[in-house]
Design a protein around this motif. Sequence first.
Motif, short mmCIF file in Angstrom:
data_model
loop_
_atom_site.label_atom_id
_atom_site.label_comp_id
_atom_site.label_asym_id
_atom_site.label_seq_id
_atom_site.Cartn_x
_atom_site.Cartn_y
_atom_site.Cartn_z
N GLU A 32 0.82 -1.20 0.00
CA GLU A 32 0.00 0.00 0.00
C GLU A 32 0.86 1.26 0.00
OE1 GLU A 32 -2.95 1.91 3.22
OE2 GLU A 32 -3.35 -0.17 2.71
N LEU A 33 2.03 1.18 0.61
CA LEU A 33 2.92 2.33 0.71
C LEU A 33 3.90 2.41 -0.46
CD1 LEU A 33 3.75 2.08 4.51
CD2 LEU A 33 2.05 3.55 3.42
N ASP A 34 3.93 1.39 -1.29
CA ASP A 34 4.91 1.31 -2.38
C ASP A 34 4.42 2.09 -3.59
OD1 ASP A 34 6.84 0.64 -4.18
OD2 ASP A 34 6.42 -1.51 -4.19
N GLY A 35 5.16 3.11 -3.99
CA GLY A 35 4.79 3.91 -5.14
C GLY A 35 4.92 3.16 -6.45
N ASN A 36 5.60 2.02 -6.45
CA ASN A 36 5.76 1.22 -7.65
C ASN A 36 4.72 0.11 -7.75
OD1 ASN A 36 8.02 2.64 -8.63
ND2 ASN A 36 9.35 1.50 -7.26
N ASP A 37 3.82 0.05 -6.81
CA ASP A 37 2.77 -0.97 -6.79
C ASP A 37 1.79 -0.74 -7.95
OD1 ASP A 37 1.10 -3.06 -5.66
OD2 ASP A 37 -0.23 -1.43 -5.01
N PRO A 38 1.51 -1.76 -8.74
CA PRO A 38 0.58 -1.60 -9.86
C PRO A 38 -0.80 -1.09 -9.43
CG PRO A 38 1.79 -3.64 -10.09
CD PRO A 38 2.13 -3.09 -8.74
N GLU A 39 -1.27 -1.51 -8.26
CA GLU A 39 -2.57 -1.04 -7.79
C GLU A 39 -2.54 0.47 -7.53
OE1 GLU A 39 -6.30 -1.79 -7.75
OE2 GLU A 39 -4.94 -3.49 -7.89
N THR A 40 -1.44 0.94 -6.98
CA THR A 40 -1.27 2.38 -6.75
C THR A 40 -1.24 3.12 -8.09
OG1 THR A 40 -0.02 1.96 -4.73
CG2 THR A 40 0.24 4.13 -5.73
N LYS A 41 -0.58 2.52 -9.07
CA LYS A 41 -0.51 3.14 -10.40
C LYS A 41 -1.88 3.18 -11.05
CE LYS A 41 4.33 2.19 -11.05
NZ LYS A 41 5.39 1.62 -11.85
N LEU A 42 -2.69 2.14 -10.85
CA LEU A 42 -4.06 2.16 -11.37
C LEU A 42 -4.85 3.30 -10.72
CD1 LEU A 42 -4.98 -1.64 -11.57
CD2 LEU A 42 -4.86 -0.03 -13.48
N ASP A 43 -4.68 3.46 -9.42
CA ASP A 43 -5.36 4.56 -8.72
C ASP A 43 -4.91 5.91 -9.26
OD1 ASP A 43 -6.81 2.82 -7.11
OD2 ASP A 43 -5.41 2.96 -5.43
N LEU A 44 -3.61 6.05 -9.49
CA LEU A 44 -3.10 7.30 -10.05
C LEU A 44 -3.65 7.54 -11.45
CD1 LEU A 44 0.63 7.26 -8.92
CD2 LEU A 44 -1.05 9.01 -8.38
N ALA A 45 -3.72 6.48 -12.24
CA ALA A 45 -4.26 6.62 -13.59
C ALA A 45 -5.72 7.08 -13.53
CB ALA A 45 -4.16 5.28 -14.34
N ARG A 46 -6.50 6.53 -12.60
CA ARG A 46 -7.90 6.97 -12.43
C ARG A 46 -7.95 8.46 -12.09
NH1 ARG A 46 -7.96 2.21 -9.28
NH2 ARG A 46 -8.78 0.48 -10.48
N ALA A 47 -7.06 8.87 -11.20
CA ALA A 47 -7.03 10.28 -10.80
C ALA A 47 -6.65 11.16 -11.99
CB ALA A 47 -6.04 10.48 -9.65
N TYR A 48 -5.65 10.76 -12.76
CA TYR A 48 -5.25 11.53 -13.93
C TYR A 48 -6.40 11.62 -14.94
CZ TYR A 48 -0.34 11.53 -12.45
OH TYR A 48 0.84 11.74 -11.77
N ILE A 49 -7.11 10.52 -15.14
CA ILE A 49 -8.24 10.53 -16.07
C ILE A 49 -9.31 11.50 -15.58
CG2 ILE A 49 -10.17 9.14 -16.94
CD1 ILE A 49 -8.12 6.76 -17.04
N SER A 50 -9.60 11.47 -14.29
CA SER A 50 -10.64 12.37 -13.76
C SER A 50 -10.23 13.83 -13.88
CB SER A 50 -10.97 12.02 -12.31
OG SER A 50 -9.93 12.40 -11.45
N MET A 51 -8.90 14.10 -13.93
CA MET A 51 -8.41 15.48 -14.08
C MET A 51 -8.24 15.85 -15.55
SD MET A 51 -5.59 15.89 -11.02
CE MET A 51 -4.44 14.73 -11.75
N GLY A 52 -8.47 14.88 -16.44
CA GLY A 52 -8.32 15.15 -17.86
C GLY A 52 -6.90 15.08 -18.36
N ASP A 53 -6.00 14.44 -17.60
CA ASP A 53 -4.59 14.33 -18.00
C ASP A 53 -4.35 12.95 -18.60
OD1 ASP A 53 -1.86 14.39 -18.31
OD2 ASP A 53 -1.44 15.13 -16.29
N GLY A 54 -4.76 12.80 -19.86
CA GLY A 54 -4.62 11.53 -20.57
C GLY A 54 -3.20 11.02 -20.68
N PRO A 55 -2.23 11.88 -21.04
CA PRO A 55 -0.85 11.39 -21.18
C PRO A 55 -0.29 10.81 -19.88
CG PRO A 55 -1.11 13.49 -22.31
CD PRO A 55 -2.38 13.25 -21.56
N ALA A 56 -0.56 11.45 -18.76
CA ALA A 56 -0.06 10.93 -17.48
C ALA A 56 -0.76 9.62 -17.14
CB ALA A 56 -0.26 11.95 -16.37
N ALA A 57 -2.06 9.54 -17.42
CA ALA A 57 -2.80 8.30 -17.17
C ALA A 57 -2.26 7.18 -18.03
CB ALA A 57 -4.29 8.52 -17.45
#
Length: 104
Positions: free
Chosen positions: A53-78
Amino acid sequence: EEQGGAPGEGDVPFWQDSGEPETENGSFDPVEDEPVATESLDTESDDEGEAAELDGNDPETKLDLARAYISMGDGPAAREMLEEVIAGGNEAQVAEARTMLEEI
């Protein structure tokens, strides 16, 4: 000269009088005599779920980040996060990342 029960010189207003002794510097520290926690502050964890949960390289964390980027409209980062999930995630995570990539 003040009359009628008004505070005199040297009186402490009720909101400043804690009823407790003051420290050397004139302020009251309510936790001064409290026991100090002796728990270890070790950042290592035996619980793999908590560590992941604390690992920034965790794929689940990256999925969460991608969801956040999508909600902000930042497609390239997602897209970048989702590509990293595809490269290092488990089967379910990779499938979810591919589905999300198709939608952006």
